[in-house]
Write an enzyme that holds these catalytic residues in place. Structure first.
Site, PDB file in Angstrom:
ATOM      1  N   GLY A  74       0.675  -1.370  -0.123  1.00  7.70           N
ATOM      2  CA  GLY A  74       0.074  -0.115   0.156  1.00  7.70           C
ATOM      3  C   GLY A  74       0.945   1.283   0.022  1.00  7.70           C
TER       4      GLY A  74
ATOM      5  N   ASP B 150      -3.814 -12.826   3.092  1.00  9.43           N
ATOM      6  CA  ASP B 150      -4.800 -12.193   4.111  1.00  9.43           C
ATOM      7  C   ASP B 150      -4.379 -12.264   5.523  1.00  9.43           C
ATOM      8  OD1 ASP B 150      -6.910 -11.057   5.512  1.00  9.43           O
ATOM      9  OD2 ASP B 150      -8.614 -11.537   4.085  1.00  9.43           O
TER      10      ASP B 150
ATOM     11  N   THR C 232      -4.162   5.792  13.688  1.00  9.62           N
ATOM     12  CA  THR C 232      -4.599   6.986  12.912  1.00  9.62           C
ATOM     13  C   THR C 232      -4.935   7.921  13.992  1.00  9.62           C
ATOM     14  OG1 THR C 232      -6.198   7.951  11.389  1.00  9.62           O
ATOM     15  CG2 THR C 232      -6.639   6.094  12.368  1.00  9.62           C
ATOM     16  N   ASP C 233      -4.813   9.163  13.531  1.00  9.64           N
ATOM     17  CA  ASP C 233      -5.262  10.551  14.382  1.00  9.64           C
ATOM     18  C   ASP C 233      -6.915  10.226  14.338  1.00  9.64           C
ATOM     19  OD1 ASP C 233      -5.775  11.216  11.919  1.00  9.64           O
ATOM     20  OD2 ASP C 233      -4.816  13.194  12.164  1.00  9.64           O
ATOM     21  N   GLU C 234      -7.444   9.528  13.343  1.00  9.97           N
ATOM     22  CA  GLU C 234      -9.014   9.511  13.537  1.00  9.97           C
ATOM     23  C   GLU C 234      -9.614   9.157  14.605  1.00  9.97           C
ATOM     24  OE1 GLU C 234     -11.091   9.034   9.758  1.00  9.97           O
ATOM     25  OE2 GLU C 234      -9.345   9.990   8.692  1.00  9.97           O
TER      26      GLU C 234
ATOM     27  N   TYR D 225     -14.666   3.182   9.907  1.00  4.20           N
ATOM     28  CA  TYR D 225     -13.086   3.205   9.280  1.00  4.20           C
ATOM     29  C   TYR D 225     -12.652   3.459  10.612  1.00  4.20           C
ATOM     30  CZ  TYR D 225      -8.341   4.460   8.713  1.00  4.20           C
ATOM     31  OH  TYR D 225      -6.919   4.976   8.804  1.00  4.20           O
TER      32      TYR D 225
ATOM     33  N   LYS E 159     -10.534   0.965  13.383  1.00  5.73           N
ATOM     34  CA  LYS E 159      -8.927   1.426  13.738  1.00  5.73           C
ATOM     35  C   LYS E 159      -8.910   1.353  15.134  1.00  5.73           C
ATOM     36  CE  LYS E 159      -6.058   1.885  11.501  1.00  5.73           C
ATOM     37  NZ  LYS E 159      -4.877   0.847  10.822  1.00  5.73           N
TER      38      LYS E 159
ATOM     39  N   PRO F 280     -21.091  12.034   5.197  1.00 10.51           N
ATOM     40  CA  PRO F 280     -22.076  11.955   6.566  1.00 10.51           C
ATOM     41  C   PRO F 280     -21.027  11.755   7.696  1.00 10.51           C
ATOM     42  CG  PRO F 280     -22.760  10.249   4.817  1.00 10.51           C
ATOM     43  CD  PRO F 280     -21.451  10.968   4.359  1.00 10.51           C
TER      44      PRO F 280
HETATM   45  P1  NAD Z   1      -3.344   1.704   1.612  1.00 15.75           P
HETATM   46  O1  NAD Z   1      -5.048   1.516   1.578  1.00 15.75           O
HETATM   47  O2  NAD Z   1      -2.682   2.477   0.756  1.00 15.75           O
HETATM   48  O3  NAD Z   1      -2.821   0.299   1.826  1.00 15.75           O
HETATM   49  C1  NAD Z   1      -3.519  -0.679   2.556  1.00 15.75           C
HETATM   50  C2  NAD Z   1      -2.659  -2.094   2.018  1.00 15.75           C
HETATM   51  O4  NAD Z   1      -3.334  -3.124   2.915  1.00 15.75           O
HETATM   52  C3  NAD Z   1      -3.003  -2.344   0.757  1.00 15.75           C
HETATM   53  O5  NAD Z   1      -1.548  -2.807   0.079  1.00 15.75           O
HETATM   54  C4  NAD Z   1      -3.870  -3.600   0.860  1.00 15.75           C
HETATM   55  O6  NAD Z   1      -3.878  -4.622  -0.239  1.00 15.75           O
HETATM   56  C5  NAD Z   1      -3.562  -4.134   2.035  1.00 15.75           C
HETATM   57  N1  NAD Z   1      -4.589  -4.862   2.673  1.00 15.75           N
HETATM   58  C6  NAD Z   1      -5.795  -4.606   3.017  1.00 15.75           C
HETATM   59  N2  NAD Z   1      -6.616  -5.563   3.765  1.00 15.75           N
HETATM   60  C7  NAD Z   1      -5.458  -6.501   3.844  1.00 15.75           C
HETATM   61  C8  NAD Z   1      -5.654  -7.853   4.509  1.00 15.75           C
HETATM   62  N3  NAD Z   1      -6.901  -8.200   4.944  1.00 15.75           N
HETATM   63  N4  NAD Z   1      -4.585  -8.572   4.373  1.00 15.75           N
HETATM   64  C9  NAD Z   1      -3.371  -8.193   3.896  1.00 15.75           C
HETATM   65  N5  NAD Z   1      -3.177  -6.957   3.218  1.00 15.75           N
HETATM   66  C10 NAD Z   1      -4.364  -6.214   3.222  1.00 15.75           C
HETATM   67  O7  NAD Z   1      -3.276   2.404   2.984  1.00 15.75           O
HETATM   68  P2  NAD Z   1      -2.512   3.379   3.339  1.00 15.75           P
HETATM   69  O8  NAD Z   1      -2.891   4.715   3.413  1.00 15.75           O
HETATM   70  O9  NAD Z   1      -0.765   3.015   3.096  1.00 15.75           O
HETATM   71  O10 NAD Z   1      -2.457   3.093   5.176  1.00 15.75           O
HETATM   72  C11 NAD Z   1      -1.620   2.315   5.864  1.00 15.75           C
HETATM   73  C12 NAD Z   1      -1.837   2.195   7.283  1.00 15.75           C
HETATM   74  O11 NAD Z   1      -1.873   3.467   7.878  1.00 15.75           O
HETATM   75  C13 NAD Z   1      -3.408   1.853   7.613  1.00 15.75           C
HETATM   76  O12 NAD Z   1      -3.247   1.096   8.501  1.00 15.75           O
HETATM   77  C14 NAD Z   1      -4.223   3.027   7.904  1.00 15.75           C
HETATM   78  O13 NAD Z   1      -5.215   2.786   8.607  1.00 15.75           O
HETATM   79  C15 NAD Z   1      -2.946   4.020   8.487  1.00 15.75           C
HETATM   80  N6  NAD Z   1      -2.849   5.390   8.443  1.00 15.75           N
HETATM   81  C16 NAD Z   1      -3.064   6.001   6.981  1.00 15.75           C
HETATM   82  C17 NAD Z   1      -2.946   7.405   7.207  1.00 15.75           C
HETATM   83  C18 NAD Z   1      -3.196   7.998   5.772  1.00 15.75           C
HETATM   84  O14 NAD Z   1      -3.353   9.126   5.755  1.00 15.75           O
HETATM   85  N7  NAD Z   1      -2.908   7.521   4.640  1.00 15.75           N
HETATM   86  C19 NAD Z   1      -2.856   7.978   8.235  1.00 15.75           C
HETATM   87  C20 NAD Z   1      -2.613   7.348   9.255  1.00 15.75           C
HETATM   88  C21 NAD Z   1      -2.921   6.290   9.608  1.00 15.75           C
HETATM   89  O1  DAU Z   2      -5.924  11.335   9.380  1.00 11.77           O
HETATM   90  C1  DAU Z   2      -5.881  10.125   9.207  1.00 11.77           C
HETATM   91  C2  DAU Z   2      -6.515   9.762   7.921  1.00 11.77           C
HETATM   92  O2  DAU Z   2      -6.327  10.491   6.604  1.00 11.77           O
HETATM   93  C3  DAU Z   2      -6.132   8.044   7.618  1.00 11.77           C
HETATM   94  O3  DAU Z   2      -6.310   7.469   8.824  1.00 11.77           O
HETATM   95  C4  DAU Z   2      -6.940   7.454   6.479  1.00 11.77           C
HETATM   96  O4  DAU Z   2      -6.676   6.385   6.099  1.00 11.77           O
HETATM   97  C5  DAU Z   2      -6.790   8.521   5.450  1.00 11.77           C
HETATM   98  O5  DAU Z   2      -7.699   8.213   4.234  1.00 11.77           O
HETATM   99  C6  DAU Z   2      -7.326   9.894   5.618  1.00 11.77           C
HETATM  100  O6  DAU Z   2      -8.427  10.037   6.101  1.00 11.77           O
HETATM  101  P1  DAU Z   2      -9.342  11.416   5.453  1.00 11.77           P
HETATM  102  O7  DAU Z   2     -10.667  11.225   5.557  1.00 11.77           O
HETATM  103  O8  DAU Z   2      -8.856  12.679   6.346  1.00 11.77           O
HETATM  104  O9  DAU Z   2      -8.703  11.624   3.973  1.00 11.77           O
HETATM  105  P2  DAU Z   2      -9.349  11.764   2.720  1.00 11.77           P
HETATM  106  O10 DAU Z   2      -8.360  12.144   1.531  1.00 11.77           O
HETATM  107  O11 DAU Z   2     -10.238  10.801   2.403  1.00 11.77           O
HETATM  108  O12 DAU Z   2     -10.006  13.192   2.909  1.00 11.77           O
HETATM  109  C7  DAU Z   2      -9.244  14.476   3.262  1.00 11.77           C
HETATM  110  C8  DAU Z   2     -10.273  15.560   3.553  1.00 11.77           C
HETATM  111  O13 DAU Z   2     -10.585  16.217   2.121  1.00 11.77           O
HETATM  112  C9  DAU Z   2     -11.406  15.237   4.123  1.00 11.77           C
HETATM  113  O14 DAU Z   2     -11.841  16.458   5.008  1.00 11.77           O
HETATM  114  C10 DAU Z   2     -12.536  14.863   3.342  1.00 11.77           C
HETATM  115  C11 DAU Z   2     -12.221  15.942   2.227  1.00 11.77           C
HETATM  116  N1  DAU Z   2     -12.728  15.359   0.739  1.00 11.77           N
HETATM  117  C12 DAU Z   2     -11.952  14.193   0.508  1.00 11.77           C
HETATM  118  C13 DAU Z   2     -12.349  13.671  -0.797  1.00 11.77           C
HETATM  119  C14 DAU Z   2     -11.959  12.147  -1.325  1.00 11.77           C
HETATM  120  C15 DAU Z   2     -13.184  15.989  -0.109  1.00 11.77           C
HETATM  121  O15 DAU Z   2     -13.505  17.234   0.107  1.00 11.77           O
HETATM  122  N2  DAU Z   2     -13.534  15.344  -1.356  1.00 11.77           N
HETATM  123  C16 DAU Z   2     -13.179  14.490  -1.718  1.00 11.77           C
HETATM  124  O16 DAU Z   2     -13.349  13.827  -2.846  1.00 11.77           O
END
Ligand code: NAD
Ligand code: DAU
Length: 364
Positions: A19, A72, A146-148, A170, A174, A294
């Site tokens: 990922g 998985d 995550t901060d969420e 989500y 988490k 939502p």
């Molecule tokens: P991503 O969606 O890009 O990647 C997730 C990866 O996990 C993918 O490669 C997917 O194939 C794999 N995966 C999903 N389900 C699986 C399963 N059951 N078994 C094995 N592999 C599986 O996510 P990301 O943005 O790289 O996030 C990585 C981690 O960081 C996540 O746990 C997410 O909650 C956390 N996180 C993300 C953000 C962000 O802004 N992207 C911020 C804070 C925390």
């Molecule tokens: O805060 C950490 C989180 O950040 C991670 O845990 C999640 O995995 C990651 O997806 C991300 O969550 P957000 O919901 O904050 O990210 P997203 O990119 O979906 O949205 C960022 C902001 O932009 C949020 O306020 C929603 C808004 N948005 C998002 C999309 C996809 C829009 O306004 N339009 C859009 O089409």
């Protein structure tokens, strides 16, 4: 709090390593060329992409220290033998998109909760083997959270001891995953650490998320669907800083602790979009205000001093990180166009069809 000192984990299992953030962690760790070996376990969902690890597989020295397993994390038969052979597990695997958790929550429970349970049980079995003298020590387990989990933060900053108040399927999943990990520290004495990262951006980010969606749509002169009034705030963290911070916590974090990984770059969504359009030289008229998500969390912000006290500082400013990211998407069209093919249209219609039909101008 200063950490218990440095520990090295020469053999790592990185789940979700295909990922966005996991692949950055794998690429950067192997590029250190310090002998660390990595097994990636990834289910290759729509979000997993082996192309994200192509650089590793193309480098003979790194490829020799790397193995990819498709599978998985919720499957004990796959997980147990992999955990038996490593010194630490870093769990990045998750369903990660809030909007998809609103459309279809179940997959989030399976991976983000039950998957964590299966990984923890495998670590516990290894702890028992260590107690019987069949291996040196139980593996360390790092849960990427995550901060969420703190929920929407109207003012101030979240601290690690604050109540968790997740508000989306989500973030609830988490929160359950990281609480489960902590419960194994308390109940079974397993060596666990948790990181809570803020909104991450950078190369290889799936185009479903705000920044890559808006960059790639804007390159194609497509509309940019901004939710609600666009005044929600996020704290942006460059992907290499997030991956680096996770590695730092793995090696220096205190057992049983959680660590906020903040970006230090709080911006409204409108500010982010304006900056992107400016870099891409595209007009604001592409932006359309659409029906809100939502339960949309208004703001996230975290205090990062616990991680700073372990000696970690981020290296990439928001302006530099965003410029690098925009440049990367310009130069890697084949990568993101492949992800905007196949099932993408059906997802896009379901998520945005009605929203864009009822959208209006964003005004500046
Ligand atoms: P991503 O969606 O890009 O990647 C997730 C990866 O996990 C993918 O490669 C997917 O194939 C794999 N995966 C999903 N389900 C699986 C399963 N059951 N078994 C094995 N592999 C599986 O996510 P990301 O943005 O790289 O996030 C990585 C981690 O960081 C996540 O746990 C997410 O909650 C956390 N996180 C993300 C953000 C962000 O802004 N992207 C911020 C804070 C925390
Ligand atoms: O805060 C950490 C989180 O950040 C991670 O845990 C999640 O995995 C990651 O997806 C991300 O969550 P957000 O919901 O904050 O990210 P997203 O990119 O979906 O949205 C960022 C902001 O932009 C949020 O306020 C929603 C808004 N948005 C998002 C999309 C996809 C829009 O306004 N339009 C859009 O089409």
């Amino acid at each position: 709090m200063s950490g218990t000192g440095s520990r090295r984990f020469p053999r790592l299992l990185v789940t979700g390593g295909a990922g966005f953030i996991g692949s950055c962690f794998v690429r950067d760790t192997l590029a250190r060329r310090d002998g660390t070996t990595i097994v990636v376990l990834d289910k290759l969902t729509y979000a997993g992409n082996r192309a994200n690890l192509a650089a590793v597989e193309a480098d003979p020295e790194q490829a020799a220290r790397f193995r990819f397993v498709t599978g998985d994390i919720s499957d004990p038969a796959v997980v147990a033998p992999l955990v038996a052979d490593v010194d630490a597990v870093a769990n990045f695997a998750a369903e990660s998109h809030v909007d998809r958790s609103i459309l279809d929550p179940e997959a989030f429970l399976r991976t983000d909760v039950l998957g964590v349970h299966v990984l923890l049980e495998a670590c516990r079995a290894e702890q028992e083997r260590a107690a019987r003298g069949e291996r040196a020590a139980a593996p360390r387990f790092l849960q990427v959270s995550t901060d969420e989990v703190y929920g929407s933060v109207e003012s101030g900053e979240s601290h690690e001891e604050d109540r968790l108040e997740p508000r989306s399927p989500y973030s609830a999943a988490k929160a359950a995953g990281e609480l489960l990990a902590h419960s194994y520290f308390v109940t079974f004495g397993l060596d666990t650490v948790v990181t809570r990262g803020s909104n991450t951006y950078g190369p290889y980010h799936h185009p479903e998320k705000l920044i890559p969606l808006f960059i790639t749509n804007a390159i194609d002169d497509q509309q940019l669907p901004l939710y609600g009034d666009g005044m929600q705030q996020r704290d942006w963290l460059y992907v290499a800083d997030h991956a680096g911070a996770i590695g730092h916590v793995l090696e220096h974090g205190d057992s049983g602790e959680a660590y906020n990984v903040s970006g230090g770059n709080e911006r409204t969504n409108r500010q982010v979009v304006a900056e992107l359009l400016n870099m891409l030289d595209k007009p604001w008229s592409l932006v359309r205000l659409v029906a809100d998500r939502p339960g949309h969390d208004r703001r996230y912000a975290m205090d990062g001093s616990r991680l700073a006290s372990l000696g970690w500082t981020n290296k990439v400013s928001f302006d530099d990180g965003l410029a690098t990211t925009v440049g990367w998407y310009r130069e890697n069209e084949a990568w993101w166009r492949a992800l905007k093919a196949g099932d993408w249209d059906a997802y896009y219609r379901r998520q945005y069809g009605d929203r864009l039909a009822g959208s209006h101008e964003a005004g500046r």
